[in-house]
Design a protein around this motif. Sequence first.
Motif, PDB file in Angstrom:
ATOM      1  N   TRP A  75       0.734  -1.355  -0.090  1.00 16.72           N
ATOM      2  CA  TRP A  75      -0.009  -0.052  -0.033  1.00 16.72           C
ATOM      3  C   TRP A  75       0.964   1.227  -0.071  1.00 16.72           C
ATOM      4  O   TRP A  75       0.530   2.188  -0.542  1.00 16.72           O
ATOM      5  CB  TRP A  75      -0.943   0.005   1.153  1.00 16.72           C
ATOM      6  N   GLN A  76       1.990   1.272   0.789  1.00 15.41           N
ATOM      7  CA  GLN A  76       2.916   2.410   0.745  1.00 15.41           C
ATOM      8  C   GLN A  76       3.984   2.383  -0.290  1.00 15.41           C
ATOM      9  O   GLN A  76       4.598   3.440  -0.155  1.00 15.41           O
ATOM     10  CB  GLN A  76       3.581   2.328   2.195  1.00 15.41           C
ATOM     11  N   SER A  77       4.113   1.560  -1.229  1.00 15.18           N
ATOM     12  CA  SER A  77       5.089   1.400  -2.281  1.00 15.18           C
ATOM     13  C   SER A  77       4.759   2.362  -3.254  1.00 15.18           C
ATOM     14  O   SER A  77       3.713   2.372  -3.918  1.00 15.18           O
ATOM     15  CB  SER A  77       4.967  -0.065  -2.740  1.00 15.18           C
ATOM     16  N   ALA A  78       5.680   3.262  -3.533  1.00 13.40           N
ATOM     17  CA  ALA A  78       5.851   4.048  -4.728  1.00 13.40           C
ATOM     18  C   ALA A  78       5.711   3.395  -5.974  1.00 13.40           C
ATOM     19  O   ALA A  78       4.907   3.949  -6.775  1.00 13.40           O
ATOM     20  CB  ALA A  78       6.841   5.168  -4.519  1.00 13.40           C
ATOM     21  N   ASN A  79       6.251   2.200  -6.114  1.00 12.08           N
ATOM     22  CA  ASN A  79       6.271   1.439  -7.334  1.00 12.08           C
ATOM     23  C   ASN A  79       4.926   1.107  -7.616  1.00 12.08           C
ATOM     24  O   ASN A  79       4.390   1.023  -8.624  1.00 12.08           O
ATOM     25  CB  ASN A  79       7.196   0.303  -7.340  1.00 12.08           C
ATOM     26  N   THR A  80       4.122   0.837  -6.595  1.00 15.13           N
ATOM     27  CA  THR A  80       2.864  -0.032  -6.930  1.00 15.13           C
ATOM     28  C   THR A  80       1.697   1.521  -7.185  1.00 15.13           C
ATOM     29  O   THR A  80       1.086   1.271  -8.199  1.00 15.13           O
ATOM     30  CB  THR A  80       2.184  -0.483  -5.647  1.00 15.13           C
ATOM     31  N   TRP A  81       2.134   2.543  -6.710  1.00 17.21           N
ATOM     32  CA  TRP A  81       1.031   3.590  -7.011  1.00 17.21           C
ATOM     33  C   TRP A  81       1.640   4.123  -8.401  1.00 17.21           C
ATOM     34  O   TRP A  81       0.846   4.463  -9.254  1.00 17.21           O
ATOM     35  CB  TRP A  81       1.473   4.745  -6.050  1.00 17.21           C
ATOM     36  N   MET A  82       2.829   4.132  -8.892  1.00 16.43           N
ATOM     37  CA  MET A  82       3.134   4.430 -10.483  1.00 16.43           C
ATOM     38  C   MET A  82       2.709   3.510 -11.181  1.00 16.43           C
ATOM     39  O   MET A  82       2.218   3.804 -12.270  1.00 16.43           O
ATOM     40  CB  MET A  82       4.848   4.552 -10.243  1.00 16.43           C
ATOM     41  N   ARG A  83       2.657   2.004 -10.918  1.00 16.63           N
ATOM     42  CA  ARG A  83       2.076   1.148 -11.776  1.00 16.63           C
ATOM     43  C   ARG A  83       0.704   1.415 -12.061  1.00 16.63           C
ATOM     44  O   ARG A  83       0.113   1.473 -13.185  1.00 16.63           O
ATOM     45  CB  ARG A  83       2.342  -0.098 -11.220  1.00 16.63           C
ATOM     46  N   GLY A  84      -0.047   1.713 -11.034  1.00 12.80           N
ATOM     47  CA  GLY A  84      -1.598   2.110 -11.127  1.00 12.80           C
ATOM     48  C   GLY A  84      -1.724   3.261 -11.855  1.00 12.80           C
ATOM     49  O   GLY A  84      -2.806   3.289 -12.842  1.00 12.80           O
ATOM     50  N   LEU A  85      -1.011   4.345 -11.724  1.00 13.30           N
ATOM     51  CA  LEU A  85      -1.122   5.756 -12.466  1.00 13.30           C
ATOM     52  C   LEU A  85      -0.859   5.306 -13.866  1.00 13.30           C
ATOM     53  O   LEU A  85      -1.378   5.863 -14.773  1.00 13.30           O
ATOM     54  CB  LEU A  85      -0.072   6.623 -11.954  1.00 13.30           C
ATOM     55  N   PHE A  86       0.147   4.514 -14.378  1.00 12.47           N
ATOM     56  CA  PHE A  86       0.448   4.216 -15.774  1.00 12.47           C
ATOM     57  C   PHE A  86      -0.698   3.132 -16.191  1.00 12.47           C
ATOM     58  O   PHE A  86      -1.040   3.384 -17.308  1.00 12.47           O
ATOM     59  CB  PHE A  86       1.979   3.476 -15.876  1.00 12.47           C
ATOM     60  N   MET A  87      -1.118   2.470 -15.421  1.00  8.12           N
ATOM     61  CA  MET A  87      -2.315   1.514 -15.752  1.00  8.12           C
ATOM     62  C   MET A  87      -3.491   2.380 -16.092  1.00  8.12           C
ATOM     63  O   MET A  87      -4.078   2.182 -17.290  1.00  8.12           O
ATOM     64  CB  MET A  87      -2.706   0.527 -14.661  1.00  8.12           C
TER      65      MET A  87
ATOM     66  N   LEU B 160      -3.437   5.486 -17.121  1.00 10.64           N
ATOM     67  CA  LEU B 160      -3.070   6.240 -18.461  1.00 10.64           C
ATOM     68  C   LEU B 160      -3.159   5.604 -19.517  1.00 10.64           C
ATOM     69  O   LEU B 160      -3.661   5.882 -20.821  1.00 10.64           O
ATOM     70  CB  LEU B 160      -1.385   6.742 -18.463  1.00 10.64           C
ATOM     71  N   PHE B 161      -2.665   4.024 -19.593  1.00 13.25           N
ATOM     72  CA  PHE B 161      -2.627   3.270 -20.876  1.00 13.25           C
ATOM     73  C   PHE B 161      -4.195   2.741 -21.140  1.00 13.25           C
ATOM     74  O   PHE B 161      -4.290   2.332 -22.170  1.00 13.25           O
ATOM     75  CB  PHE B 161      -1.497   2.295 -20.474  1.00 13.25           C
ATOM     76  N   GLY B 162      -4.735   2.678 -19.981  1.00 10.92           N
ATOM     77  CA  GLY B 162      -6.220   2.644 -20.098  1.00 10.92           C
ATOM     78  C   GLY B 162      -6.893   3.484 -21.177  1.00 10.92           C
ATOM     79  O   GLY B 162      -7.797   2.959 -22.114  1.00 10.92           O
ATOM     80  N   PHE B 163      -6.548   4.744 -20.788  1.00 11.88           N
ATOM     81  CA  PHE B 163      -7.219   5.821 -21.860  1.00 11.88           C
ATOM     82  C   PHE B 163      -6.706   5.806 -23.234  1.00 11.88           C
ATOM     83  O   PHE B 163      -7.235   5.676 -24.366  1.00 11.88           O
ATOM     84  CB  PHE B 163      -6.947   7.174 -21.211  1.00 11.88           C
ATOM     85  N   VAL B 164      -5.164   5.334 -23.334  1.00 11.22           N
ATOM     86  CA  VAL B 164      -4.454   5.299 -24.555  1.00 11.22           C
ATOM     87  C   VAL B 164      -5.074   4.074 -25.293  1.00 11.22           C
ATOM     88  O   VAL B 164      -5.211   4.305 -26.592  1.00 11.22           O
ATOM     89  CB  VAL B 164      -2.943   4.908 -24.543  1.00 11.22           C
ATOM     90  N   ALA B 165      -5.598   3.045 -24.553  1.00 14.00           N
ATOM     91  CA  ALA B 165      -5.970   1.881 -25.361  1.00 14.00           C
ATOM     92  C   ALA B 165      -7.494   2.272 -25.932  1.00 14.00           C
ATOM     93  O   ALA B 165      -7.649   1.731 -27.048  1.00 14.00           O
ATOM     94  CB  ALA B 165      -6.015   0.615 -24.362  1.00 14.00           C
ATOM     95  N   GLY B 166      -8.199   2.901 -25.239  1.00 11.77           N
ATOM     96  CA  GLY B 166      -9.563   3.479 -25.542  1.00 11.77           C
ATOM     97  C   GLY B 166      -9.522   4.333 -26.873  1.00 11.77           C
ATOM     98  O   GLY B 166     -10.018   3.843 -27.878  1.00 11.77           O
ATOM     99  N   PHE B 167      -8.341   5.234 -26.981  1.00 13.24           N
ATOM    100  CA  PHE B 167      -8.315   5.864 -28.248  1.00 13.24           C
ATOM    101  C   PHE B 167      -7.712   4.992 -29.298  1.00 13.24           C
ATOM    102  O   PHE B 167      -7.991   5.301 -30.304  1.00 13.24           O
ATOM    103  CB  PHE B 167      -7.181   6.910 -28.022  1.00 13.24           C
ATOM    104  N   ALA B 168      -6.662   4.145 -29.057  1.00 12.50           N
ATOM    105  CA  ALA B 168      -6.264   3.190 -30.138  1.00 12.50           C
ATOM    106  C   ALA B 168      -7.530   2.427 -30.696  1.00 12.50           C
ATOM    107  O   ALA B 168      -7.659   2.183 -31.886  1.00 12.50           O
ATOM    108  CB  ALA B 168      -5.083   2.367 -29.467  1.00 12.50           C
ATOM    109  N   ARG B 169      -8.581   1.991 -29.828  1.00 11.78           N
ATOM    110  CA  ARG B 169      -9.417   1.153 -30.350  1.00 11.78           C
ATOM    111  C   ARG B 169     -10.496   2.003 -31.130  1.00 11.78           C
ATOM    112  O   ARG B 169     -11.005   1.497 -32.154  1.00 11.78           O
ATOM    113  CB  ARG B 169     -10.245   0.507 -29.155  1.00 11.78           C
ATOM    114  N   PHE B 170     -10.527   3.270 -30.813  1.00 12.77           N
ATOM    115  CA  PHE B 170     -11.282   4.105 -31.570  1.00 12.77           C
ATOM    116  C   PHE B 170     -10.544   4.202 -33.006  1.00 12.77           C
ATOM    117  O   PHE B 170     -11.332   4.324 -33.929  1.00 12.77           O
ATOM    118  CB  PHE B 170     -11.470   5.510 -31.020  1.00 12.77           C
ATOM    119  N   LEU B 171      -9.433   4.451 -32.684  1.00 13.97           N
ATOM    120  CA  LEU B 171      -8.467   4.478 -34.249  1.00 13.97           C
ATOM    121  C   LEU B 171      -8.940   3.282 -35.217  1.00 13.97           C
ATOM    122  O   LEU B 171      -9.126   3.078 -36.259  1.00 13.97           O
ATOM    123  CB  LEU B 171      -7.035   4.778 -34.021  1.00 13.97           C
ATOM    124  N   ILE B 172      -8.835   2.026 -34.489  1.00 15.10           N
ATOM    125  CA  ILE B 172      -9.268   0.880 -35.086  1.00 15.10           C
ATOM    126  C   ILE B 172     -10.576   0.830 -35.949  1.00 15.10           C
ATOM    127  O   ILE B 172     -10.612   0.444 -37.234  1.00 15.10           O
ATOM    128  CB  ILE B 172      -9.091  -0.672 -34.198  1.00 15.10           C
TER     129      ILE B 172
END
Length: 104
Positions: A12-24, A26-38
């Motif tokens: 819970w206190q790990s900065a790596n876990t929180w960074m992974r969550g933040l990137f997840m 971000l990449f969830g939104f990127v994947a949505g845009f990529a699916r729109f491009l498809i």
Amino acid sequence: MRDVNSDSKKNWQSANTWMRGLFMLLFGFVAGFARFLITIIAVFQFVCLLVTGKPNTALKRFGFSLNNYIYQINQFLTLNSDKYPFPLSSWPEEKPHYRYSPRS
């Protein structure tokens, strides 16, 4: 005896876990845009098929590449891969890691 709560507290206190969550997120939104491009590519390819009788080769290659990118993102989001997707790593390989036979 090991305290079970101490492990969860560390995660819970790990900065790596929180960074992974933040990137997840971000990449969830990127994947949505990529699916729109498809979807846009699919519509344009259908129009090309109607007009010329054959698909646009450049868009076909780009669509294949974009599908591999979406696959790379999905692997990261589902924790099947620790490799961060593009632009934090290289663009996915030409050939995907999963079994797929593209139509000629």
